[in-house]
Design an enzyme around this catalytic site. Sequence first.
Site, mmCIF file in Angstrom:
data_model
loop_
_atom_site.group_PDB
_atom_site.id
_atom_site.type_symbol
_atom_site.label_atom_id
_atom_site.label_comp_id
_atom_site.label_asym_id
_atom_site.label_seq_id
_atom_site.Cartn_x
_atom_site.Cartn_y
_atom_site.Cartn_z
ATOM 1 N N ASN A 114 3.388 -1.912 -6.941
ATOM 2 C CA ASN A 114 3.435 -0.918 -6.509
ATOM 3 C C ASN A 114 3.915 -1.224 -5.075
ATOM 4 O O ASN A 114 3.706 -2.374 -4.285
ATOM 5 C CB ASN A 114 2.134 -0.234 -6.194
ATOM 6 C CG ASN A 114 2.111 1.022 -4.887
ATOM 7 O OD1 ASN A 114 2.663 2.179 -5.426
ATOM 8 N ND2 ASN A 114 1.712 0.554 -3.943
ATOM 9 N N HIS A 118 4.083 -0.350 -0.761
ATOM 10 C CA HIS A 118 2.798 0.259 -0.056
ATOM 11 C C HIS A 118 3.709 -0.639 1.559
ATOM 12 O O HIS A 118 4.318 -1.557 1.861
ATOM 13 C CB HIS A 118 1.510 -0.417 0.056
ATOM 14 C CG HIS A 118 0.838 -0.002 0.528
ATOM 15 N ND1 HIS A 118 0.135 1.369 0.257
ATOM 16 C CD2 HIS A 118 0.312 -0.219 1.565
ATOM 17 C CE1 HIS A 118 -0.774 1.245 1.830
ATOM 18 N NE2 HIS A 118 -0.442 0.459 2.190
ATOM 19 N N SER A 158 4.793 -3.898 2.229
ATOM 20 C CA SER A 158 4.659 -4.884 0.525
ATOM 21 C C SER A 158 4.931 -4.304 -0.509
ATOM 22 O O SER A 158 4.597 -2.814 -1.363
ATOM 23 C CB SER A 158 3.139 -5.212 0.301
ATOM 24 O OG SER A 158 3.034 -5.244 2.478
ATOM 25 N N ASP A 191 -4.514 -0.644 -3.453
ATOM 26 C CA ASP A 191 -3.189 -1.394 -2.238
ATOM 27 C C ASP A 191 -3.383 -3.111 -1.356
ATOM 28 O O ASP A 191 -3.872 -3.706 -1.076
ATOM 29 C CB ASP A 191 -3.502 -1.017 -0.810
ATOM 30 C CG ASP A 191 -2.380 0.735 -1.668
ATOM 31 O OD1 ASP A 191 -1.646 0.546 -2.029
ATOM 32 O OD2 ASP A 191 -2.532 1.486 -0.449
HETATM 33 C C1 GAR Z 1 7.117 5.371 0.930
HETATM 34 O O1 GAR Z 1 7.343 4.638 2.313
HETATM 35 C C2 GAR Z 1 6.195 4.430 0.019
HETATM 36 O O2 GAR Z 1 6.072 3.131 0.721
HETATM 37 C C3 GAR Z 1 5.354 5.196 -0.109
HETATM 38 O O3 GAR Z 1 5.263 6.610 0.191
HETATM 39 C C4 GAR Z 1 6.719 6.668 0.139
HETATM 40 C C5 GAR Z 1 7.640 7.385 -0.744
HETATM 41 O O4 GAR Z 1 8.770 7.501 -0.489
HETATM 42 N N1 GAR Z 1 3.726 5.207 -0.181
HETATM 43 C C6 GAR Z 1 2.751 4.841 -0.156
HETATM 44 O O5 GAR Z 1 2.175 5.495 0.656
HETATM 45 C C7 GAR Z 1 1.442 4.134 -1.007
HETATM 46 N N2 GAR Z 1 0.003 4.677 -0.199
HETATM 47 P P1 GAR Z 1 10.070 7.936 -1.644
HETATM 48 O O6 GAR Z 1 8.808 8.904 -2.367
HETATM 49 O O7 GAR Z 1 11.292 8.338 -0.623
HETATM 50 O O8 GAR Z 1 10.476 6.536 -2.659
#
Ligand code: GAR
Length: 195
Positions: free
Chosen positions: A107, A109, A136, A145
């Site tokens: 994942n 994060h 991360s 997480d």
């Molecule tokens: C990213 O910033 C990712 O790190 C975060 O959501 C966004 C997705 O953007 N993930 C989380 O917060 C997981 N808990 P994307 O759809 O453009 O890749």
Amino acid sequence: MKRVAILISGGGSNMLALVRDMVGDHPPRPVLVASNVPHAAGLARATELGIATAAVDHRNFASDRAAFEAELMAQIMAARPDIICLAGFMRVLTPAFVAPFAGRMINIHPSLLPKYPGLHTHRRALDAGDTVAGCSVHEVTAELDAGPILGQAQVPILPADTADSLSARVLVQEHRLYPAVLRRFASGDRRPIAL
Ligand code: GAR
């Protein structure tokens, strides 16, 4: 050749970064992009790239999380993935879902874990007065997480930053970090990367 399934909930920019990197000498290939949001922009982008997609709308399962996860699992298993990448997948997964993929699910994060698991990571970093933020990639375990960290990238927090400006700057690093980690992870190397 390793088969990679990518789970998204939104725009899928991290999914695109992973897919764009899986070419040439990088043997894993994307076999499925799945989402809990049927109209997630990332699903359309995956289709344009010729990747199979699946949507399992969690709202159709009311409060029955087990039934939602069973359907999602069925769609994923049909694609026979070796590795699962969560890329902005915004549903918490239960231990029952995580267990069959132990050591094979990762994942990204948007914080320097173990700081700020969960939501609103950039707001929390700003409120804490941090001077450094980042992202991360970690192995997914039953605890949210909290799995072993496979790589991190740091981003300075500037005095004028808002949660939005910080988020945008961290996202640029996410797009570098996640493909770099997947390359190593797919080759069996779990030593953490620092960008
Ligand atoms: C990213 O910033 C990712 O790190 C975060 O959501 C966004 C997705 O953007 N993930 C989380 O917060 C997981 N808990 P994307 O759809 O453009 O890749």
